[in-house]
Design an enzyme around this catalytic site. Structure first.
Site, short mmCIF file in Angstrom:
data_model
loop_
_atom_site.label_atom_id
_atom_site.label_comp_id
_atom_site.label_asym_id
_atom_site.label_seq_id
_atom_site.Cartn_x
_atom_site.Cartn_y
_atom_site.Cartn_z
N ASP A 109 -0.19 -18.05 -6.31
CA ASP A 109 0.42 -16.61 -7.02
C ASP A 109 -0.74 -15.88 -7.75
OD1 ASP A 109 2.06 -14.78 -7.75
OD2 ASP A 109 2.87 -16.12 -9.22
N GLU A 130 1.88 -10.07 0.01
CA GLU A 130 2.09 -8.91 0.27
C GLU A 130 3.68 -8.40 0.84
OE1 GLU A 130 -0.61 -6.48 2.32
OE2 GLU A 130 0.44 -4.63 1.71
N ASP A 145 0.84 -1.26 0.17
CA ASP A 145 0.09 0.00 -0.09
C ASP A 145 0.86 1.16 -0.14
OD1 ASP A 145 0.97 0.10 2.42
OD2 ASP A 145 -0.92 -0.55 3.48
N HIS A 194 1.06 -8.87 -4.19
CA HIS A 194 0.06 -7.68 -3.89
C HIS A 194 0.71 -6.42 -3.64
CE1 HIS A 194 -3.82 -6.51 -1.69
NE2 HIS A 194 -2.95 -5.55 -1.08
#
Ligand code: NAG
Length: 488
Positions: free
Chosen positions: A462, A471, A83, A411
């Site tokens: 995956d 992540e 993020d 991610h």
């Protein structure tokens, strides 16, 4: 390597062949280089001319500015994970572990020409953390807000989400955040002392102020910054306090810090992990070094710290009385969410401890009568590192960009969206999901060095929506840098 191994095979020298497989088959130096490159992919702010991850560009250039304070500058630092949040608590722990890696494996990093890269990596963090600490009792602990950030899938370069700033101060305490940041500054100060004493001195001033702030205004930081508590809630601050005091003692030799460590009512006991939330093992290992070197008594509380550190390590290397679980493929198994971060921290303290034992001609008494030697510790760590780098049931390297078979859809917002240098059209908050997140194709940018991990059954899906395992985070790589420097 292939040529050598073929030669071995041709000559039928099975011993050489084993040597080829065991030693030459994993390129730890390449993994070390990538483990540091990862941090360049996570950089926020105005990127420097020597930036090596070229698909990234400047971002977060107005961080810190708001209606109340138009001139305030919180530009820089690192995005936490996949993020675009800047979170002080895990970022500071990352800097502490990078600094520890750099001081313990200084010679190895220098020999592999990665020492400067490691120091640049630390400095990118400490430059930011100094901005985040503008007054003795004020520390900014978060930029961005997890609720709004997680609702969007955008490159950092075209974020449209609020860049709200959150702080602790004397009315809103946060001893865990302040003490961890003190530990980061104190350890970085040691790492920088030989090369930039002026910078090291500045770091130490911040470290001392923050330790006092943490002492004088006790409290959990998420009570003051609930937004950060949603993503990184702290379970207590006693561990950060002794950890920071131990680092400050190592940085200054001032008795007030050693006394703090001595008088702590809680030395941690035998922990089940080391992490961004729990640094007791780290403090115990720092104290054990003092015991091994004869700088404190080998009795009482000092002996307790040392014994707790050793029991944790015994449990990690499967020679203890309460061994850490392992997957069938041999990976240490701590927790289902981002398990790999605990593997790298445990591997780091075990490697460091083996060095302390070697330097002091010591060994550990694990469960049972047999003495555990430094080489036993190293062998156990190597099995974990090798697993991460591809020696596992899936033959998958869990370090992105390393080897030929690594996760393609981690991610990560920046990695999963076309580089702004290739396509300047802004990717919108929701548009990013439709165009990139749900696209079942490899990420357009390879985030070299990002480390993710398998599940409890040595499996891995995956998929970009696999954020529990897929992540990458800042905290995972920092300890790995030291471990890889050792094996490189
Ligand atoms: C992994 O590699 C080994 C040795 O080359 C091979 O025997 C095995 O089948 C491979 N496993 C997978 C899942 O590809």
């Amino acid at each position: 390597m292939v040529v050598i191994c073929n030669l071995c095979a041709i000559f039928g020298l099975s011993i050489f062949f084993l040597w080829c497989q065991g030693i030459a088959s994993i390129d730890y130096k390449a993994a070390l280089t990538k483990s540091l490159l990862f941090y360049e992919g996570q950089r926020s702010g105005k990127l420097p001319v020597n930036q090596r991850v070229h698909w990234r560009a400047d971002s977060g250039l107005k961080d810190g500015q708001n209606e109340e304070n138009s001139g305030f500058d919180l530009v820089g630092g690192y995005y936490d994970a996949g993020d675009n949040l800047k979170l002080g608590f895990p970022m500071a722990f990352t800097i502490t572990m990078l600094s520890w890696s750099t001081m313990e494996f200084n010679k190895q990093l220098m020999a592999k020409k990665e020492l400067l890269n490691a120091l640049y990596t630390i400095k990118w963090g400490t430059d930011y953390l100094m901005k985040a600490h503008p007054e003795a009792d004020v520390l900014y602990g978060e930029v961005g807000d997890s609720d709004s950030d997680h609702k969007c899938w955008e490159r950092p370069e075209d974020m449209t989400t609020p860049r709200t700033v959150f702080k602790i101060d004397d009315q809103h305490p946060g001893s865990d955040l302040a003490a961890e940041t003190a530990a980061a500054f104190a350890s970085a100060s040691i790492a920088f002392r030989p090369i930039n004493p002026k910078y090291a001195y500045k770091l130490l001033v911040h470290a001392k102020q923050l330790f006092n702030f943490a002492c004088n205004h006790p409290g959990l930081y998420q009570n003051s910054i609930p937004a950060a508590g949603k993503v990184y809630p702290s379970s207590g601050y006693e561990d950060e306090m002794v950890w920071a005091a131990a680092w400050l003692y190592r940085a200054t030799n001032e008795m007030i810090y050693l006394d703090y460590v001595a008088k702590s009512g809680n030395v941690g006991g035998t922990r089940s992990m080391v992490s961004w939330d729990d640094k007791f093992v780290g403090a115990q290992v720092l104290v054990a070094k003092l015991v091994l070197e004869g700088k404190v008594e080998a009795s009482g509380k000092w002996a307790e710290y040392k014994s707790n550190a050793e029991q944790f390590i015994c449990n990690c290397i499967q020679k203890g009385s309460n061994n850490v679980r392992r997957t069938a493929g041999g990976l240490l198994w701590f927790l289902p969410w981002d398990n790999i971060q605990y593997v790298t921290t445990a591997s780091f303290v075990t490697t460091v401890y083996s060095n302390y034992l070697t330097a002091n001609h010591a060994s550990i008494q694990c469960a049972g009568a047999q003495m555990t030697k430094p080489s036993d510790l190293v062998a156990s760590v190597q099995s974990q590192v090798d697993y991460i780098l591809g020696s596992n049931p899936r033959n998958m390297s869990y370090m992105v960009g390393f080897g030929s078979n690594f996760p393609q859809q981690i991610h990560h917002r920046g990695a999963s969206i076309v580089s702004i240098k290739k396509d300047r059209n802004p990717v919108t908050c929701k548009g990013g999901f439709d165009l990139w997140y749900y696209k079942n194709a490899p990420n357009p940018n390879v985030l070299d060095g990002a480390v993710v991990g398998p599940d409890e059954n040595d499996g891995y899906t995956d998929s970009r929506s696999n954020y529990q395992l897929g992540e990458p985070t800042l905290v995972t790589n920092a300890p790995l840098v030291g471990v890889l420097a050792h094996f490189a």
